[in-house]
Design an enzyme around this catalytic site. Structure first.
Site, PDB file in Angstrom:
ATOM      1  N   LYS A 195       0.839  -1.206   0.000  1.00  0.00           N
ATOM      2  CA  LYS A 195       0.000   0.000   0.000  1.00  0.00           C
ATOM      3  C   LYS A 195       0.878   1.262   0.000  1.00  0.00           C
ATOM      4  O   LYS A 195       2.091   1.164  -0.033  1.00  0.00           O
ATOM      5  CB  LYS A 195      -0.956  -0.038   1.191  1.00  0.00           C
TER       6      LYS A 195
HETATM    7  C1  PLP Z   1      -5.094  -4.511   1.439  1.00  0.00           C
HETATM    8  C2  PLP Z   1      -6.560  -4.396   1.474  1.00  0.00           C
HETATM    9  C3  PLP Z   1      -7.322  -4.651   2.623  1.00  0.00           C
HETATM   10  C4  PLP Z   1      -6.797  -5.308   3.846  1.00  0.00           C
HETATM   11  O1  PLP Z   1      -5.681  -4.800   4.375  1.00  0.00           O
HETATM   12  P1  PLP Z   1      -4.678  -5.668   5.275  1.00  0.00           P
HETATM   13  O2  PLP Z   1      -3.893  -4.598   5.929  1.00  0.00           O
HETATM   14  O3  PLP Z   1      -3.875  -6.525   4.358  1.00  0.00           O
HETATM   15  O4  PLP Z   1      -5.487  -6.453   6.248  1.00  0.00           O
HETATM   16  C5  PLP Z   1      -8.676  -4.391   2.590  1.00  0.00           C
HETATM   17  N1  PLP Z   1      -9.278  -3.943   1.487  1.00  0.00           N
HETATM   18  C6  PLP Z   1      -8.595  -3.721   0.356  1.00  0.00           C
HETATM   19  C7  PLP Z   1      -9.332  -3.200  -0.834  1.00  0.00           C
HETATM   20  C8  PLP Z   1      -7.225  -3.954   0.298  1.00  0.00           C
HETATM   21  O5  PLP Z   1      -6.564  -3.763  -0.845  1.00  0.00           O
END
Ligand code: PLP
Length: 395
Positions: A195
């Site tokens: 991210k």
């Molecule tokens: C990455 C992601 C999540 C979850 O995040 P984590 O930190 O990996 O638990 C939720 N929704 C979307 C759309 C994502 O891309």
């Protein structure tokens, strides 16, 4: 035409370029090291510092750090009061956590179809999926591009629904000049390494509602009554559990990383936008594919750069194009298999074929590498490989 690596030719790159990668510098290492030398590895001062840094960056009134983006969604769902008997509208394509959080609280996900241009929730289909049981909508700013927030807001206001914006892809994006984090009732972030900003694992719940923030703070800490806890901090063993919460706390070690990462996020966002602009310039108009759009009233955060193949102009399947790009050492990916197609969801009774846009567009999608640490040469390699592969397979 040069021979595809898949057929024994020389790959465009000597080594695999990943689709995403974190950027970690010396300042990040120093920030973590200073926490390791301090008295607080968790539940210390860096948590508040990180929460304040994110609220300052986004403009949200309150931020509550938790240990994953998934935990943030779970906490948001719970704090919104969603529970058994409720239905929650979720886009048919997202990471599965966007829907799992609905199941965690005993409610029912109702999948809605996507708008063709942005692949975000189609407000018209949301309208069609409403029932007397609908309580909330999970909106996902897919690939970093903000949803139709005003249209979705209008529906939510009319029917008294809560909107939870899963902004795992869109930290830093803007909708009509307004920043993600201020657009809906509750916004959740993820700080997974792919991210925009990473804490290793981590997440945050953003809201302007102090009641929601308070509920999330308790939920991440076993459902403990934090008022009692604070009152009696110095000379009492007393605590009370008033709800069933979890241990969803984000350690100070991770928060320190988050603070130092966030300071660089605008620069990284600019780099993502520059990479997207180069991809657009080099790939738009290639008849074998379509490039992603950015609506005039939005600035995407470009978490993903998703091309869509024009399969009628290509002699092979998406899967073969994908393999050919991997063979060129381009770490392409696909985001995401429609959630109702998952075995667990099939077991719950969801059947394929109900989301024509999502299910058709899914078959055409390929995510190209996109992260701020990519060099200009990396970007050029991706373009070269994409053009090489689709030209080889063009009809
Ligand atoms: C990455 C992601 C999540 C979850 O995040 P984590 O930190 O990996 O638990 C939720 N929704 C979307 C759309 C994502 O891309």
């Amino acid at each position: 035409m040069s021979k595809l690596a898949l057929e024994g030719g020389t790959p465009v790159r000597a080594s695999m370029l990943p689709y995403a990668r974190q950027s970690i510098d010396d300042d990040d290492r120093l920030a973590v090291d200073s926490v390791l030398r301090s008295n607080w590895l968790t539940t210390g001062p860096m948590v508040k510092e990180f929460e304040e840094a994110v609220t300052q960056y986004t403009g949200a009134a309150e931020g509550v750090a938790v240990n994953t983006g998934t935990a943030a969604l779970h906490a948001a769902m719970w704090a919104a009061g969603v529970g058994p008997g409720d239905e929650v509208i979720v886009p048919a394509i997202s990471f599965v956590a966007s829907a799992n959080c609905v199941l965690y609280v005993g409610a029912t996900p109702v999948f809605a179809d996507l708008s063709l241009d942005t692949l975000n929730l189609d407000p018209d289909d949301v309208q069609r999926k409403l029932t007397s049981r609908t309580r909330a909508i999970v909106v996902v700013d897919f690939a970093g591009h903000p949803c139709d927030h005003d249209a979705l807001r209008a529906i939510a206001d009319q029917y008294g629904l809560t909107i939870i914006e899963d902004a795992a892809h869109s930290l830093g994006a803007t909708y009509q000049g307004r920043k993600v984090g201020t657009l809906q009732d509750i916004t959740t972030l993820s700080f997974h390494p792919v991210k925009h900003v990473t804490t290793g694992e981590g997440g945050m719940v953003l809201t302007d509602d102090p009641g929601v923030a308070k509920r999330v703070r308790s939920f991440r800490h076993h459902g403990i009554d934090l008022d009692l806890h604070t009152r009696n901090k110095t000379n009492s063993w007393e605590y009370d559990v008033v709800d069933l919460g979890f241990n969803y706390r984000l350690p100070d070690i991770n928060c320190a990383l988050g603070v130092s990462q966030l300071a660089k996020s605008d620069r990284w966002l600019e780099r993502r936008r520059a990479i997207a602009a180069t991809y657009h310039e080099m790939l738009h108009g290639v008849p074998m594919l379509e490039v992603p759009v950015e609506r005039a009233d939005c600035l995407s955060a470009w978490h993903l750069y998703i091309i869509r193949l024009n399969l009628e102009n290509i002699s092979v399947s998406r899967s073969l194009v994908f393999s050919a790009l991997r063979a060129e050492n381009i770490g392409v990916n696909v985001h995401y298999v429609p959630i109702p197609w998952m075995t667990h969801y099939a077991k719950l009774g969801y059947v394929r074929g109900k989301w024509p846009v999502a299910e058709r567009e899914y078959e055409r999608m390929i995510s190209l590498p996109m992260y701020p640490g990519m060099t200009d040469q990396d970007v050029a390699d991706v373009v070269t490989a994409v053009i090489k592969v689709v030209k080889n397979y063009s009809i």
